[in-house]
Design a protein around this motif. Structure first.
Motif, PDB file in Angstrom:
ATOM      1  N   HIS A  64       4.823   4.561 -14.190  1.00 27.10           N
ATOM      2  CA  HIS A  64       4.549   3.133 -14.007  1.00 27.10           C
ATOM      3  C   HIS A  64       3.354   2.889 -13.095  1.00 27.10           C
ATOM      4  CE1 HIS A  64       7.952   1.588 -16.155  1.00 27.10           C
ATOM      5  NE2 HIS A  64       8.740   2.456 -15.555  1.00 27.10           N
TER       6      HIS A  64
ATOM      7  N   ASP B  82       1.584  -6.548   2.239  1.00 26.02           N
ATOM      8  CA  ASP B  82       2.902  -6.702   2.848  1.00 26.02           C
ATOM      9  C   ASP B  82       2.775  -7.412   4.197  1.00 26.02           C
ATOM     10  OD1 ASP B  82       5.779  -5.955   3.188  1.00 26.02           O
ATOM     11  OD2 ASP B  82       4.940  -4.817   4.866  1.00 26.02           O
TER      12      ASP B  82
ATOM     13  N   LYS C 275      13.254   0.733   8.898  1.00 24.61           N
ATOM     14  CA  LYS C 275      12.816   2.029   9.393  1.00 24.61           C
ATOM     15  C   LYS C 275      12.352   2.886   8.219  1.00 24.61           C
ATOM     16  CE  LYS C 275      15.583   5.287  11.254  1.00 24.61           C
ATOM     17  NZ  LYS C 275      16.899   5.499  11.800  1.00 24.61           N
TER      18      LYS C 275
ATOM     19  N   LYS D 197       6.693  -3.358 -10.578  1.00 24.29           N
ATOM     20  CA  LYS D 197       6.821  -2.658 -11.863  1.00 24.29           C
ATOM     21  C   LYS D 197       7.377  -1.255 -11.637  1.00 24.29           C
ATOM     22  CE  LYS D 197       5.228  -1.294 -16.032  1.00 24.29           C
ATOM     23  NZ  LYS D 197       5.537  -1.813 -17.329  1.00 24.29           N
ATOM     24  N   GLY D 198       8.353  -0.858 -12.453  1.00 23.32           N
ATOM     25  CA  GLY D 198       8.942   0.462 -12.282  1.00 23.32           C
ATOM     26  C   GLY D 198      10.354   0.390 -11.725  1.00 23.32           C
TER      27      GLY D 198
ATOM     28  N   ASP E 272      11.752   8.395   5.169  1.00 17.00           N
ATOM     29  CA  ASP E 272      11.162   9.548   4.492  1.00 17.00           C
ATOM     30  C   ASP E 272       9.819   9.149   3.877  1.00 17.00           C
ATOM     31  OD1 ASP E 272      10.970  12.143   3.660  1.00 17.00           O
ATOM     32  OD2 ASP E 272      12.428  11.966   2.019  1.00 17.00           O
TER      33      ASP E 272
ATOM     34  N   VAL F 118       7.334  10.589   0.838  1.00 12.96           N
ATOM     35  CA  VAL F 118       7.161  11.571  -0.220  1.00 12.96           C
ATOM     36  C   VAL F 118       5.706  11.538  -0.668  1.00 12.96           C
ATOM     37  CG1 VAL F 118       8.009  12.357  -2.464  1.00 12.96           C
ATOM     38  CG2 VAL F 118       9.530  11.057  -0.936  1.00 12.96           C
ATOM     39  N   LYS F 119       4.984  12.617  -0.396  1.00  9.42           N
ATOM     40  CA  LYS F 119       3.560  12.676  -0.757  1.00  9.42           C
ATOM     41  C   LYS F 119       3.408  12.817  -2.265  1.00  9.42           C
ATOM     42  CE  LYS F 119       1.636  13.213   3.449  1.00  9.42           C
ATOM     43  NZ  LYS F 119       1.173  11.968   4.018  1.00  9.42           N
ATOM     44  N   ASP F 120       2.394  12.169  -2.783  1.00 13.34           N
ATOM     45  CA  ASP F 120       2.059  12.330  -4.193  1.00 13.34           C
ATOM     46  C   ASP F 120       1.355  13.673  -4.353  1.00 13.34           C
ATOM     47  OD1 ASP F 120       1.009  12.322  -6.674  1.00 13.34           O
ATOM     48  OD2 ASP F 120      -0.279  10.567  -6.394  1.00 13.34           O
TER      49      ASP F 120
ATOM     50  N   ASP G  90      -5.405   6.810  -5.256  1.00 21.32           N
ATOM     51  CA  ASP G  90      -4.722   5.722  -5.939  1.00 21.32           C
ATOM     52  C   ASP G  90      -5.721   4.911  -6.757  1.00 21.32           C
ATOM     53  OD1 ASP G  90      -1.991   4.231  -5.961  1.00 21.32           O
ATOM     54  OD2 ASP G  90      -3.518   2.666  -5.795  1.00 21.32           O
TER      55      ASP G  90
ATOM     56  N   SER H 295       8.675  -5.132   0.615  1.00 19.36           N
ATOM     57  CA  SER H 295       7.813  -5.533  -0.498  1.00 19.36           C
ATOM     58  C   SER H 295       7.441  -4.395  -1.409  1.00 19.36           C
ATOM     59  CB  SER H 295       6.504  -6.166  -0.028  1.00 19.36           C
ATOM     60  OG  SER H 295       6.543  -6.536   1.280  1.00 19.36           O
ATOM     61  N   LEU H 296       7.146  -4.765  -2.663  1.00 27.14           N
ATOM     62  CA  LEU H 296       6.605  -3.853  -3.679  1.00 27.14           C
ATOM     63  C   LEU H 296       7.524  -2.649  -3.874  1.00 27.14           C
ATOM     64  CD1 LEU H 296       3.404  -4.668  -1.984  1.00 27.14           C
ATOM     65  CD2 LEU H 296       3.280  -4.522  -4.468  1.00 27.14           C
TER      66      LEU H 296
ATOM     67  N   ARG I  53       9.078   2.355  -1.696  1.00 20.65           N
ATOM     68  CA  ARG I  53       7.832   1.600  -1.864  1.00 20.65           C
ATOM     69  C   ARG I  53       6.662   2.572  -2.051  1.00 20.65           C
ATOM     70  NH1 ARG I  53       5.827  -1.154   3.253  1.00 20.65           N
ATOM     71  NH2 ARG I  53       6.975  -2.984   2.626  1.00 20.65           N
ATOM     72  N   PRO I  54       6.110   2.606  -3.258  1.00 22.29           N
ATOM     73  CA  PRO I  54       4.931   3.452  -3.443  1.00 22.29           C
ATOM     74  C   PRO I  54       3.734   2.805  -2.754  1.00 22.29           C
ATOM     75  CG  PRO I  54       5.858   2.733  -5.557  1.00 22.29           C
ATOM     76  CD  PRO I  54       6.497   1.916  -4.481  1.00 22.29           C
ATOM     77  N   ILE I  55       3.048   3.552  -1.937  1.00 17.95           N
ATOM     78  CA  ILE I  55       1.785   3.075  -1.373  1.00 17.95           C
ATOM     79  C   ILE I  55       0.713   4.037  -1.884  1.00 17.95           C
ATOM     80  CG2 ILE I  55       2.902   1.996   0.608  1.00 17.95           C
ATOM     81  CD1 ILE I  55       2.011   4.370   2.289  1.00 17.95           C
ATOM     82  N   GLU I  56      -0.532   3.842  -1.493  1.00 18.53           N
ATOM     83  CA  GLU I  56      -1.596   4.675  -2.030  1.00 18.53           C
ATOM     84  C   GLU I  56      -1.342   6.132  -1.651  1.00 18.53           C
ATOM     85  OE1 GLU I  56      -2.025   2.153   0.118  1.00 18.53           O
ATOM     86  OE2 GLU I  56      -2.884   0.534  -1.074  1.00 18.53           O
ATOM     87  N   GLY I  57      -1.042   6.963  -2.631  1.00 19.10           N
ATOM     88  CA  GLY I  57      -0.935   8.404  -2.386  1.00 19.10           C
ATOM     89  C   GLY I  57       0.408   8.901  -1.884  1.00 19.10           C
ATOM     90  N   GLU I  58       1.343   8.014  -1.594  1.00 23.69           N
ATOM     91  CA  GLU I  58       2.679   8.470  -1.215  1.00 23.69           C
ATOM     92  C   GLU I  58       3.725   7.384  -1.451  1.00 23.69           C
ATOM     93  OE1 GLU I  58       1.221   9.674   2.665  1.00 23.69           O
ATOM     94  OE2 GLU I  58       2.395   8.109   3.634  1.00 23.69           O
ATOM     95  N   THR I  59       4.981   7.790  -1.337  1.00 23.96           N
ATOM     96  CA  THR I  59       6.061   6.829  -1.501  1.00 23.96           C
ATOM     97  C   THR I  59       6.875   6.805  -0.222  1.00 23.96           C
ATOM     98  OG1 THR I  59       6.145   7.205  -3.870  1.00 23.96           O
ATOM     99  CG2 THR I  59       8.106   6.243  -2.874  1.00 23.96           C
ATOM    100  N   LEU I  60       7.082   5.614   0.313  1.00 22.06           N
ATOM    101  CA  LEU I  60       7.873   5.490   1.527  1.00 22.06           C
ATOM    102  C   LEU I  60       9.318   5.208   1.158  1.00 22.06           C
ATOM    103  CD1 LEU I  60       5.537   3.127   3.608  1.00 22.06           C
ATOM    104  CD2 LEU I  60       5.566   5.631   3.536  1.00 22.06           C
ATOM    105  N   VAL I  61      10.238   5.868   1.862  1.00 22.58           N
ATOM    106  CA  VAL I  61      11.645   5.538   1.722  1.00 22.58           C
ATOM    107  C   VAL I  61      12.006   4.747   2.974  1.00 22.58           C
ATOM    108  CG1 VAL I  61      13.968   6.437   1.374  1.00 22.58           C
ATOM    109  CG2 VAL I  61      11.984   7.694   0.483  1.00 22.58           C
ATOM    110  N   ILE I  62      12.443   3.514   2.771  1.00 22.53           N
ATOM    111  CA  ILE I  62      12.661   2.614   3.905  1.00 22.53           C
ATOM    112  C   ILE I  62      14.118   2.177   3.930  1.00 22.53           C
ATOM    113  CG2 ILE I  62      11.926   0.432   4.986  1.00 22.53           C
ATOM    114  CD1 ILE I  62       9.314   0.673   3.371  1.00 22.53           C
TER     115      ILE I  62
ATOM    116  N   VAL J  91      -1.578  -1.965  -0.246  1.00 21.91           N
ATOM    117  CA  VAL J  91      -0.139  -2.258  -0.269  1.00 21.91           C
ATOM    118  C   VAL J  91       0.316  -2.718   1.124  1.00 21.91           C
ATOM    119  CG1 VAL J  91       2.165  -1.344  -0.672  1.00 21.91           C
ATOM    120  CG2 VAL J  91       0.299  -0.628  -2.142  1.00 21.91           C
TER     121      VAL J  91
ATOM    122  N   ARG K  24      -3.572   5.764   8.513  1.00 19.56           N
ATOM    123  CA  ARG K  24      -2.392   6.511   8.080  1.00 19.56           C
ATOM    124  C   ARG K  24      -2.454   7.901   8.687  1.00 19.56           C
ATOM    125  NH1 ARG K  24      -1.141   6.887   2.076  1.00 19.56           N
ATOM    126  NH2 ARG K  24      -1.516   4.647   2.154  1.00 19.56           N
TER     127      ARG K  24
END
Ligand SMILES: Cc1cc2nc3c(=O)[nH]c(=O)nc-3n(C[C@H](O)[C@H](O)[C@H](O)COP(=O)(O)OP(=O)(O)OC[C@H]3O[C@@H](n4cnc5c(N)ncnc54)[C@H](O)[C@@H]3O)c2cc1C
Ligand SMILES: Nc1ncnc2c1ncn2[C@@H]1O[C@H](COP(=O)(O)O)[C@@H](O)[C@H]1O
Lengths: 327, 264
Positions: free
Chosen positions: A252, A104, A191, B181-182, A194, A196-198, A204, B142-143, B160-169, A100, A12
């Motif tokens: 969640h 996928d 594609k 879930k969510g 965006d 968004v960082k946690d 995790d 997925s997810l 899609r939340p992945i480890e440590g971030e959320t991707l907007v796809i 994840v 990553r």
């Protein structure tokens, strides 16, 4: 005949992820058991300089796929490139991580290759020259030992945090090659627009080395700070039971259990969690389980290596003080 | 907007899992069968899209006749019609074969979005969604915890939340989305909903009806062979940490975690 073990690296932002070292380590053990080579496929953009690290973990060969269209990860691009390489290279075994991204990708890849796949395995072994995988089913209420029938490559994903890492050996190096692949733009229908960082910066739950979890016994969202304090000190992430999530106290993504995250940390500390079957299912592969609960008959104590009967609002802050002695 | 929801029937999560005398299957006598919890999210999201865009929600389930009951639950929640793929020859099929039969049942239907669960809480494979998408040659997302279909109905934006971030796809439609879930809070079936569901169309299809060859399905055709099922490794009986006060217990626990368990 299909030959060799292949693993797919996960990176990553140009950094190799820990799950990759786990499957490369496991891939090395399987390749040794077979007396065959280990190849790691590394995809990304400007990624080639990372290939050396993989050699130190045991890769004989690294196949590099370098293309701006391979960063960030998308299912369509990766599945298309990797399925092409696998058909060409004909490995006997193909391993991915059950992160994840790995979940996928592996599903799509298995379908593209029309092969069976064993998801989220905790043990791999070679028996009579074939891959045998063990995987928890019913969220850990049973384990299935599976093998593959007329299905090559034999494909599996490894649960994060389970496979032991080999010590990287700086004197080892892999043969690094640019893979020959093509990527048809027209085939890419998704594609990433965006990321968004946690903000918490926490690891995790699925990859955390330690987890401190709170359930309904926490009584409200405002009390999680006592878990956060302990967690920060020992380098843990904070999880929750479904009751705490359903009450809106925690997001969640923090839920541990059969309908949440399945976790395998070295240390799991359950605070104010009764130990319902669905919760236990999600954390039973933790190495050391601690339960803090005021009800001595709570089912969680039957799974805990160490149980403390007491009020968590007294015990947790005291524990936070006591662990300082050992850090 | 036409939406398809794949529905798997699974043992209730309360179920204790007992291994059968053959060593490769579970005892199903006492099991209560329910809709896979992740498919409830799929049904709910489909109904929300229908409320916004109009169209029809079709529920597709594959399995024995008892699956009818779970399809009726989805119809009672508000789905319009159901398809049950059922055939004795399907018994024991692996995920890939299951996906082939489901894709065959979907292929002639109209759809913009297909929902599946991210995984079945029975064998925890999480494979059928991706395989159906591949067989139908559509993208898979997925997810997913958030779905936003564009006003024109041609594209979808998901999270899609992945480890440590959320991707907007972003993806073109049709696409297959696997629910995590969510995503939403599934609604309950209302009493009038349950009454109406009894009259909604529910069609049964055999492998023959789908033009499929029965020899490619069932336990004998499995590519993933189950060698053995075992109960989970028993955990050693633990210690109750001794002490008169919370402080003493905490001190003892910290010491044990450091000296004995070596995790601190
Ligand atoms: C379809 C389905 C799926 C589910 N999936 C999941 C899942 O994935 N994960 C999950 O966790 N649950 C899941 N559940 C819910 C599960 O059945 C339980 O309801 C839930 O786990 C209970 O959460 P809890 O232990 O926090 O709460 P409770 O069972 O209410 O337990 C609270 C505990 O806190 C203790 N306590 C209270 N106050 C204190 C105090 N001051 N100090 C110390 N201890 C205290 C009590 O003694 C009690 O043992 C699912 C349920 C269903 C039906
Ligand atoms: N027999 C089935 N009938 C209908 N849908 C299914 C079936 N098996 C799997 N699915 C769908 O695929 C999802 C993932 O299941 P699995 O791949 O079995 O973990 C489920 O949540 C369903 O949406």
């Amino acid at each position: 005949m299909a030959q060799g073990v292949w693993t797919i690296a996960e990176q990553r932002d140009g950094a190799i992820r820990k799950i990759t070292y786990e499957i490369v380590s496991e891939g090395r053990r399987l390749a040794d058991a077979l007396g065959q080579e280990l190849t790691v496929v590394l995809l990304g953009s400007n990624i080639k300089d990372k290939a050396g690290e993989l050699g130190q973990y045991g890769a004989d060969k690294v196949l590099v796929c370098d293309d701006p269209k391979l960063d960030p990860y998308t299912t369509d691009a990766y599945a298309s490139v990797i399925s092409g390489l696998v058909k060409e290279g004909d490995p006997a075994i193909l391993l991915l991580g059950a992160s994840v991204e790995g979940k996928d990708l592996s599903g799509r890849l298995a379908a593209k290759l029309d092969v069976a796949m064993a998801q989220d395995c905790t043990v791999f072994a070679i028996e009579d020259g074939n891959l045998v995988a063990t995987r928890p089913i019913y969220a850990g209420k049973a384990y299935a030992k599976v093998t593959f029938e007329n299905s090559f490559p034999q494909m599996g994903t490894a649960r994060p945090n389970v496979m032991s890492l080999v010590e990287p050996d700086a004197s080892r190096s892999a043969d690094i090659a640019d893979a020959d692949f093509s990527l048809d733009d027209g085939a890419l229908k998704t594609k990433v627009v965006d990321v968004v960082k946690d903000e918490s910066g926490k690891i995790d739950l699925t990859e955390a080395d330690k987890i401190v979890s709170g359930g309904r016994g926490m009584k409200g969202p405002e009390n999680y700070n006592i878990l956060e304090e302990l967690a920060d000190l020992i380098g843990a992430s904070v999880g929750a039971s479904r009751s705490a999530v359903d009450a809106g106290w925690r997001p969640h993504s923090d839920q541990v259990g059969q309908t949440g995250k399945v976790v395998s940390p070295n240390l799991y500390v359950a605070c104010g969690i009764s130990g319902a079957i669905q919760h236990l299912a999600g954390m039973s592969t933790s190495k050391v389980i601690v339960a803090i609960n005021k009800d001595e008959d709570a089912p969680i104590f039957q799974k805990a290596d160490y149980g403390v009967v007491g009020d968590l609002f007294d015990v947790v802050p005291a524990l936070t003080e006591e662990v300082k002695k050992y850090l | 907007m036409n939406i398809i929801v794949c529905l798997k029937q699974v043992p209730d999560t309360e179920s204790q899992i007992k291994i059968g005398s053959d060593g490769v299957s579970i005892v199903t006598d006492d099991i209560k069968w329910v809709m896979n919890p992740y498919d409830e999210f799929g049904v709910e999201e489909a109904l929300k899209l229908k409320e916004k865009f109009g169209g029809e929600v079709t529920v597709v389930g594959l399995g024995p006749k008892r699956v009818t009951e779970s399809i009726r639950t989805a119809l009672a929640m508000g789905a319009d019609k159901g398809v049950l793929v059922t055939d004795d020859a399907l018994e024991g099929s692996d995920a890939l074969a299951t996906a082939k039969a489901i894709a065959a049942a979907i292929k002639d239907l109209e759809y913009d979005v297909i929902f599946t669960g991210q995984r079945g809480v029975d064998d925890d494979q999480g494979l059928v969604g991706a395989a159906v998408a591949e067989l139908l040659d559509i993208p898979q997302l997925s997810l997913i915890t958030k779905v936003e279909v564009a006003e024109d109905g041609n594209t979808v934006k998901v999270e899609r939340p992945i480890e440590g971030e959320t991707l907007v796809i972003e993806s073109s439609l049709p696409a297959l989305i696997t629910a995590q879930k969510g995503l939403n809070e599934p609604r309950y079936a209302s009493l009038p909903g349950i009454m109406k569901a009894k009259k909604k169309p529910l069609e049964e299809k055999s492998l023959g009806d789908l033009g499929l060859d029965a020899s490619e399905f069932g336990a004998d055709a499995r590519k993933l062979k189950i060698l053995e099922l075992t109960p989970p490794p028993a955990r050693e009986a633990g210690k109750i940490v001794e002490g008169e006060t919370p402080q003493e217990k905490a001190a003892e626990l910290a010491k044990l975690l450091h000296e004995e368990a070596k995790v601190l």
